[in-house]
Design a protein around this motif. Sequence first.
Motif, mmCIF file in Angstrom:
data_model
loop_
_atom_site.group_PDB
_atom_site.id
_atom_site.type_symbol
_atom_site.label_atom_id
_atom_site.label_comp_id
_atom_site.label_asym_id
_atom_site.label_seq_id
_atom_site.Cartn_x
_atom_site.Cartn_y
_atom_site.Cartn_z
ATOM 1 N N LYS A 19 0.932 -1.499 -0.231
ATOM 2 C CA LYS A 19 -0.227 -0.857 -0.143
ATOM 3 C C LYS A 19 0.928 0.593 0.031
ATOM 4 C CE LYS A 19 1.407 1.409 4.331
ATOM 5 N NZ LYS A 19 1.490 2.256 5.256
ATOM 6 N N HIS A 26 0.262 9.112 10.061
ATOM 7 C CA HIS A 26 0.443 9.392 11.259
ATOM 8 C C HIS A 26 -1.185 10.106 12.032
ATOM 9 C CE1 HIS A 26 4.578 8.251 13.130
ATOM 10 N NE2 HIS A 26 4.696 8.614 10.977
ATOM 11 N N VAL A 29 -4.154 7.752 12.395
ATOM 12 C CA VAL A 29 -4.283 6.768 14.015
ATOM 13 C C VAL A 29 -4.788 7.425 15.557
ATOM 14 C CG1 VAL A 29 -2.436 6.389 15.765
ATOM 15 C CG2 VAL A 29 -1.857 6.307 13.549
ATOM 16 N N GLY A 149 3.819 -0.957 3.400
ATOM 17 C CA GLY A 149 2.692 -2.139 3.858
ATOM 18 C C GLY A 149 3.444 -3.795 4.515
ATOM 19 N N ILE A 200 -5.520 1.732 8.810
ATOM 20 C CA ILE A 200 -5.513 1.922 7.521
ATOM 21 C C ILE A 200 -4.175 0.321 6.740
ATOM 22 C CG2 ILE A 200 -3.626 2.960 7.185
ATOM 23 C CD1 ILE A 200 -4.711 4.571 5.647
ATOM 24 N N ARG A 237 13.782 1.911 9.396
ATOM 25 C CA ARG A 237 13.178 2.705 10.133
ATOM 26 C C ARG A 237 12.092 2.078 11.433
ATOM 27 N NH1 ARG A 237 9.357 1.746 9.034
ATOM 28 N NH2 ARG A 237 7.751 2.840 7.216
ATOM 29 N N VAL A 243 5.269 5.966 15.618
ATOM 30 C CA VAL A 243 4.305 6.045 16.417
ATOM 31 C C VAL A 243 4.325 6.827 17.694
ATOM 32 C CG1 VAL A 243 1.875 5.183 16.273
ATOM 33 C CG2 VAL A 243 3.287 4.554 14.171
ATOM 34 N N GLY A 325 4.114 6.384 5.248
ATOM 35 C CA GLY A 325 3.690 5.438 5.409
ATOM 36 C C GLY A 325 4.663 6.159 6.862
ATOM 37 N N ALA A 326 5.538 5.716 7.669
ATOM 38 C CA ALA A 326 5.556 5.950 9.124
ATOM 39 C C ALA A 326 7.222 6.802 8.720
ATOM 40 C CB ALA A 326 6.089 5.265 9.708
HETATM 41 C C1 PMV Z 1 2.028 5.921 10.507
HETATM 42 C C2 PMV Z 1 1.036 5.287 9.956
HETATM 43 O O1 PMV Z 1 -0.098 6.538 9.680
HETATM 44 C C3 PMV Z 1 1.232 4.171 9.355
HETATM 45 C C4 PMV Z 1 2.374 3.462 9.241
HETATM 46 O O2 PMV Z 1 2.630 2.560 7.319
HETATM 47 P P1 PMV Z 1 4.266 2.217 7.578
HETATM 48 O O3 PMV Z 1 4.593 1.131 8.545
HETATM 49 O O4 PMV Z 1 5.184 2.849 7.744
HETATM 50 O O5 PMV Z 1 3.654 0.606 6.007
HETATM 51 C C5 PMV Z 1 0.435 3.857 11.060
HETATM 52 C C6 PMV Z 1 -0.938 3.747 11.285
HETATM 53 O O6 PMV Z 1 -1.591 3.990 10.214
HETATM 54 O O7 PMV Z 1 -1.377 2.525 11.524
#
Ligand code: PMV
Length: 376
Positions: A19, A26, A29, A149, A200, A237, A243, A325-326
């Motif tokens: 994804k 963030h 969440v 993801g 998500i 990371r 988070v 992502g994060a």
């Molecule tokens: C930072 C966040 O919004 C997405 C994390 O995505 P990833 O694990 O970095 O693929 C955390 C979440 O939604 O659970």
Amino acid sequence: MGETQEPAFRKFVVRTPGKLILTGEHAVVYGKLALAASVDLTTEMYLTLHTDRHGSSSFLVCLEDLKFECSLPLAELQISNAGTAPNLDLELLDKLKSLIASRIPAGTNHTVQMSLLALCFLYCSIVGNSDASFELRVKSTIPIGAGLGSSAAFSVGSSAVFHLLHHHLSSQGVFVPDLDVINSWAFQCEKMFHATPSGIDNAVCTYGGVVKYKKAVIGSVSIPEARILLVNTGVGRQTKLLVEAVRQKRNDFTAIMDPILDSIDQISCKMAEIVQLPPDSNFSAIQELLSTNHWLLASMGVSHPSLDEIHRLARAHGQAGKLTGAGGGGLAYVWLNPNCSDDQVNALQQQLTLSNFTCWPTRLGVKGVQIEELRN
Ligand SMILES: C[C@@](O)(CCOP(=O)(O)O)CC(=O)O
Ligand SMILES: Nc1ncnc2c1ncn2[C@@H]1O[C@H](COP(=O)(O)OP(=O)(O)O)[C@@H](O)[C@H]1O
């Protein structure tokens, strides 16, 4: 007339996409809106179920990307939680951690341990006691731990695999996957990886498409045409730590952080509207929204110099981009101007490569988890 011989095993493959969060990571969440799409990277799980039940049952796991293989005797995995509503049973996790530790070489890395824990947790929760022997081979084109993801694809794929297995251990009929149930168990597994996931990632990997997500999928979005480049910084990371850092910052500076989260919510609302417009008319707005989202994430402390550099290069070449992502490393993406030429795209790709980033085009909105039986 000789009897037709039943094959001694059945083989299946479960394919789950990765994804891409377009906007709203963030903030999602905390119940804000985010926009995300499935991408054409895939985690494949090959399940071989032995139908002749002779000898002791076993579960052979091969994690190709982690170069790890082991056999878990199912007799020791008769810790059944099957039949319970989706939940993350911490006592079960503790028992499984000890069992896994006793079966793998000392010093096996944390990533492998987490993958095995996820598999054992879902096996005990969905299948429970069984006398079957089966093998599971996992390989993926999703970079692990980079923001696309991989853990969600692993969780959704594993949940689908064990629901499929459970079905075939008790029934001859065709397996009709219940995506909501697969997604609920994958979400429990994501809690194990990330502590407080928004849900998500697993939802996008399960259902596919381009979705609006606010505590649940609340709608889908059709993007007429989007040319996207994924750009990997190669900087490692951990989602869980990032988070947690945002949570700490929000606790310490609530009055400052909450307006930032609200602004990101508004970016996702606006983005969901304008991506549906004809590509020629919306690009400058997309550029502004992605840059603003990038810098708001940076102000929350989840960017990285390499992510800022990708954002800068994208803008300098007339494109749009942000981290995804994060953050903290991992990936950024570039939304290409629909009017730019192949030469302009090549120039940006060359510049990104010279800066030691890896980049490649991707397709958005592919199908969610798919199950296929392999004949022969
Ligand atoms: C930072 C966040 O919004 C997405 C994390 O995505 P990833 O694990 O970095 O693929 C955390 C979440 O939604 O659970
Ligand atoms: N192909 C794979 N094979 C085995 N385990 C995987 C695979 N993909 C993901 N995982 C598991 O998911 C975890 C990655 O989670 P995370 O750090 O959140 O990364 P991401 O942002 O890619 O989801 C890994 O530590 C590993 O345990």
